[in-house]
Design a protein around this motif. Structure first.
Motif: not given
Length: 238
Positions: A54, A61, A68, A74
């Motif tokens: 995570r 990102q 996501t 994702t």
């Protein structure tokens, strides 16, 4: 098995979690937009915790390597240069008293690239791109009559200008430098070139390209950057 036999495995284990996810994307030959396994599946395949996955996803990102989508999952990102733009823009502003020097250096890099590339354009650009360039210039000229100039047309002009070179990474890099300049231009003292001067500079470029005149195109691009450089160079160091 000797210690040297274990070396490659040790190198894999020492990789950061974001690096291991990037390697997974490469190993699986995933393309932009492809869906990644769920957090639990990735954690199982990579032999790490879901929390580690995570946190790694959050890092990736910010680099536009993954994205996501709420309620969907994702996916492999667009791999843009947004992180480079953010970093360079912050570098310019962070340099404080030296930020004009940093901006000049970025402008010099862009000038070297574009003044070299423009010499290839008259030989490769198709008629439809020239038509599109004239339409953008006409929009600039209309705006300039109102003492305004939209950055969207300026950005699009340079994108269309080099499209025929068929180098997507090149376009991304030029866009990145352009975006950095736009983000920090409000911090510059002094007065930028009048919109009509900017519009005229772009018309000279497209006129030369339309005439398939390599030397005139190079000269017009040099003149265009001279105007930008004069604006930056004439501003005193803060």
């Amino acid at each position: 098995m000797t210690s040297s036999d274990w070396a490659p495995y040790g190198a894999v284990l020492q990789r950061s979690v974001p690096d291991r996810i990037k390697q997974y994307i490469l190993d699986q030959h995933l393309e932009s937009g492809a869906e990644l396994p769920s957090e639990s599946e990735l954690a199982s395949q990579l032999g790490i915790s879901r929390n580690a996955v995570r946190e790694a996803i959050k890092i990736l990102q910010t680099l536009d390597i993954v994205e996501t989508r709420h309620g969907q999952g994702t996916f492999v990102g667009k791999l843009s240069l947004n992180a480079l733009v953010d970093g360079l823009a912050f570098r310019v502003l962070f340099d404080g008293e030296e930020h004009l020097r940093t901006l000049r250096e970025l402008l010099e890099i862009r000038q070297v690239l574009e003044c070299g590339l423009i010499q290839r354009v008259p030989r490769t650009i198709p008629a439809e791109h020239i038509t599109e360039l004239y339409q953008l210039v006409e929009a600039m000229e209309t705006q300039a009559e109102q003492n305004a100039l939209s950055p969207q047309e300026d950005r699009a002009f340079h994108d269309v200008l080099y499209r025929s070179l068929d180098n997507k990474l090149l376009i991304q890099i030029l866009q990145a430098f352009w975006d950095v300049f736009q983000r920090v231009r409000q911090t510059l003292p002094g007065i930028p070139p009048h919109p009509q001067i900017t519009a005229q500079a772009h018309r000279r470029i497209v006129d030369a390209v339309a005439a398939r005149d390599v030397h005139a195109a190079a000269a017009a691009m040099q003149e265009h950057f001279r105007g930008i450089s004069n604006w930056v160079l004439e501003n005193p160091q803060e």
